[in-house]
Each structure stands twice: as structure tokens, then as C-alpha cells.
Scaffold this active site. Structure first.
Site, short mmCIF file in Angstrom:
data_model
loop_
_atom_site.label_atom_id
_atom_site.label_comp_id
_atom_site.label_asym_id
_atom_site.label_seq_id
_atom_site.Cartn_x
_atom_site.Cartn_y
_atom_site.Cartn_z
N SER A 1 19.20 -0.44 -3.29
CA SER A 1 19.48 0.73 -4.14
C SER A 1 20.08 1.91 -3.38
CB SER A 1 18.20 1.17 -4.87
OG SER A 1 17.24 1.60 -3.93
N LYS B 1 12.02 7.21 -9.81
CA LYS B 1 13.05 7.90 -9.02
C LYS B 1 13.48 9.19 -9.70
CE LYS B 1 14.92 3.64 -6.97
NZ LYS B 1 16.06 2.70 -6.92
#
Length: 814
Positions: free
Chosen positions: A709, A752
């Protein structure tokens, strides 16, 4: 009366109890006698006569009776020879052994049953050289053996004779069938020859072995043979005694137990209190109220009849009784009534847990369908998420909302299939599996059943595969006929609402995972934790510590300090511990009537919990070129991370540091190669890749980092360093990159995003495929955030980098 030379006739007639023994004078006199050349031969069937030994013999054959009676009236001297085969009734000359013993007929007795018994004593050995007649009895020509050579002064011989005597005494003492007078007789025998003969005659050996002893001329050799036979006999007696002693102990215990049980039974019958009868009557009475299926009733009656025939003292009785009690205690077709009030269920779920909307909605959906249809297979849910988010406690809340019994078993470390399916009832200590044990404890066949830590079940091993056993339990198409090895009957689990919990789906058996409805429970947001602390944790801890709500107060700011500065977790378990520690500290002052702050402040927190343990990561608005903010997922929630890039003169090498995993290193290489391939598009001179080294670093090097990511973050950092253009302030990003220039979706979006919001981020670049994840987040949690959804890596660079270079750019020359 005829003189027998040794005085045995008088002993026999006087019915003495003494065993006739040879004195030294008797032995000398016997050895001095001459052996007649011709002797009548008396066949001995079951014994062998030795010199000096007195034995009784029963005379039954006509030839033998005629011989005994005729010579008893005369010289009384005959020859006694054993048969080769004791089975022969009428032996011929060829059936007799060559070596025999001269016998003196001491006494002839007529027994009450009509038989004739003769008392004879052996004198000297002889060997048959020729038979002269066989009718009316045997007569043979004989020759005597040479006399013994006595070794009275030989120490070895004396030791041998002493050993023979000692062994013989031991055998007599160990044999309960031998008279104790035999010990006296053996001890008083002084003649070595007579001792060997006397023991040989009384040995428990076959006729052939005795005949072999008689035939051995050498006294030393014969004594050694006797010693060997005595040793064998002693070993046999000792072994028999050991066996008999053990058997006697076992029998004594069994007889004792039997007698005690019989006495107890008699006492109980007198008092009208027979436990055995009571057990059976109690089982029958309970069975009358059961609503079990017909096949279960049939098995119960059959097993109960079997119990009636058993002895209560037998081990099998308790096993059979235990089996029947399990059948009785299982709640066959017994169900609790569900509460179909959806508003009440929603209220209960909200009271016990804050958030967890997906799980709550699923439970309410189930109740709604159940209310409409009236009958439905219970769902099998698997709550998946980090520790401390309330997965286990949610099961208890669901049970309270629905109005069902609550049971829970922990599967962590389970390695034996029998823990699920149970043991065969034939084994000692056998019991049902934990599934049916829990159902029995719940006393209802439709409880809420929490299977805690299902991801920590040990896989296939020597004790079977517990995961495979759970397949039947958690399969809606099979669990209506769950088979337990102990019960040996099918049990319906289809009405049980199973709720499994797990921290890691990858360790769950794929087939087992397929049977469950997976519901992911993410970590709580800061806002959610503050609400949970206020609504649930604080009231609970105040109650457990005996403190009233008006005696100690926490405000929202204090909770936020505890969450941000003293905990790092997805759930609220550690938060609850910190609140409990503060309450315990203040409880001392309350209990001691000492002054304290009712409203907990920051100074109290620092004093009780110590200095702040975790610094909140904040985004720096003044980034240098090559520094980019990324978003990361951790088991305790989301985090922001920085990717730093710097250039130095060299040969175009790429260096990567920061304790990165293989996937993250591959992402950096992809980003580097992509920029080299598309340098013209982004205004980068290609010579920079040959004459300038690039170093990429991710801070907090002690913490391992991995995953795809951070791909677009690394790409942006490299582009910023090469172009000397700043990244836009308060911008963060996450996304996987490919060599073709695509941006792929990543996980952990909710965590996140919340981490970015806590850190002051205003704009976030996300893969276009992650738009759906944003739509699932409450609008209040993403208020004030701007999202850029991208599909190509080039879009990331155009969005992230400012149009102008920094004020003091690095002077890059070629």
C-alpha cells in the site's frame, strides 16, 4: 518275628511318627552285605526305590502279590526295578529298566479296601544281566555296582553336600504340602550317600529322571545333578508362591469388596434405602417428562434394562449410569422462547455496545425473518477483527437481546478431535464433547453459542483434526443431525445460534471459513473510544470499585489524553485497564477520607499513569522535497508514516532502508523503474538516473514494515526528489502500483482514513476501487476531508506535486 537288621519292623508296628533314617552303623552294615546272584524282580510302576530309603508301595498285580507274599514269609529280600513306561499294565522283560535296588520287605499290610501295601527299604543297587523266568513272577541274574568312594575330607565335596542339604531345607520350608518334620529328618542325615538318595527319592521329578539318578554311579556327579534339580524346583516353588500370593491378594480384595457390598445392600434394604433401585427409579421418573424423539426413548429403555442387570459394585455400572444421566440431562426438543420485539433487541444491543452496526443489523434481520416465518435455521456468524473490540462480549449481548441462554467455549489451543465429538463411552472417564456438554449446561437446544478464538484451533495432528470436526457443527445442512461419539445418537443443533470469533482468518480451515458468514469488526475510532469510555467503561469500573458517579468524574479531554498518550490498540481493553488504575488510585483517598480531585485532570493522569508513552504523529506542513506522508494499517489501528528520499552524486544506485519487507522493497523498485521509463513525461533528465544515487528511507527503523500500500507514496517521494518540487501540504496517500502504471486497491481504508484525520490531514489520494470503502464510513468521521480517487500512477504525481520548485532546490548537474 523276623529280624530286619535295622529295627524298622518295630517302628512300623508301633506306628511311630518318625521317619526311619540310616545311622552310620546301619550304612556300614548295609554296604557289607553281599548281593545275591539271583533275585525275584518286583516291577515298580510309579516310583524308583533308592538305597536306604523306606517307601510304601501298593501291590495290585497278581504276579507282584504272589512274589511279595511268598518272600515276606521267607528272606524278605527282593529286587525292585521301575518300568520304562508307567502306562503299561502288565510289563514284560523288555519293559523293565536294567538298574534296580535290592529291597527288604519291612511290613506287609492288608488295607480295608482289599488292596495290599508293602513297606520296603532299599539296600544296594544292582544291574540285571539276564532274566531267568517271567512266570509266576520275574526272576533275574544280577550283579552289584561297585561301592562308593567316599570323599569325606574333600572340601569341594562337603560344600556340594552342604548346598544340597540347604536347598532341600529351603524347598521344604517353602512348600506348604510337605510336613515340617522333613526338615528335622534332612538335618539329621549324616551320610552323604543316604542324603543324596533320600532327596532323590523325594524330589518332585518324573520317574525317568529318578531312574537316571539311580543309574549314575559316581556320587559327585549324582550330587551335582540333584543340586541342579533342587535349584530348578526351588525356582518353580518361588514362582508358584509369588503367583499364589498375588492371586490371593486379588481374591481377598474381591471377596472383601463383595462382602462389604452385600452387607451394605442388606443394611439399605432393611432401611428401605437401596441406592441401586433409587437410581433406576429416579431415571425412570425423569424420562417420563422428557420430550425426546422415539429413537432416543428406545435407546434409553434398552440401556436402562442393561443397568438393572449390572452389579452396582462393578466398574461398568458407573459408566452405564453416567451415560443414562447424560441422555436425561440433554435438553432434547427443549427450547427457550425468543423475544421478537425488534425495538427491545436494538435497545439492548445499543446499551451493551457502541458501534458494530453491521453485526447489530444482521441480528435484527434474523429476528425479523424468524418472527415472520416462525421457524428458521440459525445463522452461523464469524466476527473477525483485532483483540479487544468486543467480539466475545457481543455474544452475551445478543443472547440478552433475543432472550436465549448464553454459552461459550474457548477453542484456543484445542488439539483433540474428541473435545468436539466426545469419547467412546466404553473408555474409562469418557464424556460427551464440549459442544453437547455446553448444550446440557444451557438446558435449552437453542442457545447463543460463542465459539471463541476459532482461528487458534490446532490443525491436523495425532489426535485428529478438530477443525474437521467443527465442519459438521457449523454446517447448516448437517448440524441438524450432529453425531457425538459418547451419546451415539444424532442431536439437532440447527436451532443454535453459533457466533465464532477470530483475529486472523488466514489460519481458519478454508472449508470451515466457507461455512460461516464473515463479519469484519474494525478497530474503534478515537471518537468511538471516547463514547465507549464514557458510556460503558467508566460506569462499569466505578461500580466494580464501589465508587459512586458523583465521587469521581472524567471529562472528554481526559479520555482523549488517555487514548492518545497511553494506549495503542484497536479495541478498548487497555483503555479499560488505564481507567481502572486511575479509579484504584483515587479510591485510596476516598476510603481514607483524604482530599482528592473529584474531576480528574491532566496532572492526575501524569502522576498516576506516568509520562506520555505514545507521541501522536502529526503531519508536518513544511516538507522538504522527497518527503511524502503515507497511510499504514497496523493491528491496533491506522497510522501515518513518512517516506523520505534524498539524492547524492554517484552511479545511479537505489538504496532502501527502514526495516522494510520484500513487498515494500519491490514497490520501491517498481516506482524507480517507472520513473526511469517515463522520465520525459514528468520533466526529469534521464542522466540523473546515471550520475545521481537515490536513498529512500522510512523512519522508525526498529519497526518492521511491509505491504504494497505504500507504492504510490514511494513513487511520489522519488518524483519529488528528482523534480525538486514540494508535495502539497496536509496531503496523504495509499495505494499499490504496477509496472504498467496502474494504481490498485488496498485494505484497511477505514483505519487509515481515521489516522489521517487525527493527524491533521486534509486531502487523501486513494485508488479508485476503494471508493466503496469510503461510502461505508459514517459521514461524521470523514467530515472536512477531501478525497482524490486515481487509477493511474501519473495522476498521483500530478495531484500530489506542486507546480513550482522549492525555493532552494538541490543543484543537480550532469
Amino acid at each position: 518275628m523276623t529280624n530286619d537288621g535295622f529295627g524298622f519292623t518295630d517302628l512300623i508296628e508301633n506306628e511311630t511318627e518318625f521317619i526311619p533314617l540310616l545311622s552310620a552303623e546301619d550304612e556300614e552294615q548295609m554296604n557289607a552285605e553281599e548281593v545275591p546272584e539271583i533275585l525275584p524282580i518286583l516291577p515298580l510302576r510309579n516310583t524308583v526305590l533308592f538305597p536306604g530309603v523306606v517307601i510304601p508301595i501298593t501291590v495290585g498285580r497278581d504276579k507282584s502279590i504272589k512274589l511279595i507274599k511268598e518272600y515276606y514269609k521267607g528272606s524278605r529280600i527282593i529286587g525292585a526295578v521301575s518300568q520304562k513306561d508307567i502306562e503299561i499294565e502288565d510289563p514284560g522283560i523288555q519293559d523293565l529298566n536294567d538298574v534296580g535296588t535290592i529291597a527288604y520287605i519291612i511290613k506287609l499290610l492288608q488295607m480295608p479296601d482289599g488292596s495290599t501295601t508293602a513297606i520296603i527299604q532299599g539296600k544296594k543297587r544292582f544291574r540285571i544281566t539276564e532274566f531267568l523266568q517271567d512266570d509266576p513272577y520275574f526272576v533275574a541274574k544280577v550283579e552289584q555296582f561297585e561301592s562308593y568312594r567316599l570323599l569325606t575330607k574333600d572340601k569341594k565335596f562337603n560344600a556340594l553336600i552342604s548346598s544340597v542339604k540347604d536347598l532341600a531345607i529351603q524347598i521344604i520350608n517353602l512348600s506348604p504340602n510337605l510336613p515340617s518334620d522333613s526338615v528335622f529328618a534332612v538335618r539329621n542325615i549324616e551320610s552323604p550317600v543316604f542324603l543324596v538318595n533320600f532327596i532323590s527319592s523325594n524330589l518332585n521329578i518324573s520317574v525317568d529322571e529318578k531312574q537316571n539318578l539311580l543309574s549314575i554311579d559316581d556320587l559327585v556327579e549324582r550330587a551335582r545333578t540333584v543340586l541342579g534339580l533342587l535349584t530348578r524346583e526351588l525356582q518353580m516353588i518361588e514362582l508358584k508362591n509369588q503367583i499364589q500370593k498375588k492371586v490371593k491378594i486379588d481374591l481377598d480384595k474381591q471377596q472383601r469388596d463383595y462382602l462389604l457390598n452385600q452387607q451394605l445392600k442388606t443394611i439399605q434394604e432393611e432401611l428401605g434405602d437401596n441406592t441401586h433401585t433409587q437410581d433406576i427409579a429416579e431415571l425412570r421418573n425423569k424420562a417420563k417428562t422428557k420430550k425426546w424423539p422415539a429413537n432416543v426413548d428406545e435407546v434409553f429403555e434398552k440401556e436402562l434394562v442393561k443397568l438393572q442387570r449390572m452389579n452396582p459394585a462393578a466398574m461398568e455400572y458407573s459408566m452405564q449410569l453416567n451415560y443414562l444421566e447424560v441422555l436425561i440431562d440433554l435438553p432434547w426438543n427443549e427450547f427457550t422462547k425468543d423475544n421478537f420485539d425488534l425495538k427491545h433487541a436494538r435497545k439492548v444491543l445499543d446499551q451493551d455496545h457502541f458501534g458494530l452496526e453491521t453485526v447489530k443489523e444482521r441480528i435484527l434481520e434474523y429476528l425479523a425473518v424468524l418472527k415472520l416465518k416462525g421457524d428458521m435455521k440459525s445463522p452461523i456468524l464469524c466476527l473477525f477483527g483485532p483483540p479487544g473490540v468486543g467480539k466475545t462480549s457481543l455474544g452475551k449481548s445478543v443472547a440478552r437481546a433475543v432472550g436465549r441462554q448464553y454459552i461459550r467455549i474457548s477453542l484456543g489451543g484445542l488439539r483433540d478431535e474428541a473435545e468436539i465429538r466426545g469419547h467412546r463411552k466404553t473408555y474409562i472417564g469418557a464424556m460427551p464433547g464440549r459442544v453437547l456438554q455446553s448444550i446440557k449446561r444451557a438446558k435449552a437446544s437453542n442457545p447463543v453459542f460463542v465459539l471463541d478464538e476459532i482461528d487458534k484451533v490446532i490443525g491436523a495432528n495425532v489426535n485428529g483434526d478438530p477443525s474437521a470436526a467443527l465442519l459438521e457443527v457449523l454446517d447448516p445442512e448437517q448440524n441438524n443431525s450432529f453425531y457425538d461419539n459418547f451419546v451415539e445418537l444424532e442431536y439437532d443443533l440447527s436451532k443454535v445460534m453459533f457466533i465464532a470469533t477470530a483475529n486472523n482468518l488466514s489460519t481458519i480451515h478454508p472449508a470451515l471459513r466457507d461455512r460461516m458468514e464473515i463479519i469484519e469488526i474494525n478497530g474503534y475510532l478515537l471518537e468511538e473510544k471516547l463514547e465507549i469510555a464514557k458510556r460503558h467503561l467508566l460506569p462499569k469500573q466505578l461500580s466494580e470499585h464501589g465508587i459512586k458517579p458523583d465521587q469521581l468524574k472524567f471529562n472528554k479531554k481526559i479520555f482523549e489524553i488517555i487514548v492518545d498518550g497511553y494506549t495503542r490498540e484497536s479495541g478498548v481493553r487497555d483503555l479499560e485497564k488505564k481507567i481502572a488504575k486511575i479509579i484504584r488510585h483515587q479510591a485510596r483517598f476516598i476510603a481514607g477520607d483524604e482530599p482528592y480531585n473529584i474531576d480528574v485532570n491532566q496532572e492526575d493522569i501524569r502522576k498516576i499513569l506516568g509520562p506520555v508513552k505514545y507521541q501522536k504523529e502529526q503531519d508536518d506542513q513544511t516538507h522538504a522535497p522527497g518527503v511524502v506522508t503515507g497511510l499504514a494499517w497496523t493491528p491496533v489501528g491506522g497510522e501515518i508514516l513518512f517516506v523520505e528520499t534524498s539524492l547524492s552524486r554517484g552511479k545511479g544506485n537505489l538504496t532502501i532502508t527502514g526495516n522494510l519487507g520484500d513487498v515494500m522493497k519491490e514497490s520501491s523498485t517498481l516506482a524507480f523503474e517507472y520513473l526511469k521509463a517515463h522520465s520525459t513525461e514528468f520533466g526529469i533528465n534521464t542522466q540523473i538516473f546515471e550520475k545521481w544515487n537515490v536513498h529512500m528511507h522510512v523512519p522508525e527503523g526498529a519497526t518492521p514494515k511491509d505491504g504494497p500500500s505504500a507504492g504510490i507514496t514511494m513513487l511520489t517521494a522519488l518524483a519529488s526528489a528528482y523534480t525538486q518540487r514540494n508535495v502539497k501540504p496536509r496531503l496523504a496517500m495509499t495505494g499499490e502500483i504496477t509496472l504498467r502504471g496502474k494504481v490498485l486497491a488496498v485494505g484497511g481504508i477505514k483505519e487509515k482514513i481515521l489516522a489521517a484525520r487525527r493527524s491533521g490531514i486534509k486531502e487523501i489520494i486513494l485508488p479508485a476501487d476503494n471508493r466503496k470503502d469510503i461510502e461505508e464510513i459514517k459521514p461524521s468521521y470523514i467530515k472536512g476531508l477531501k478525497f482524490h480517487y486515481v487509477e493511474l500512477m501519473s495522476e498521483v504525481i500530478h495531484i500530489a506535486l506542486s507546480d513550482k520548485k522549492v525555493s532552494n532546490p538541490l543543484q543537480i548537474t550532469y
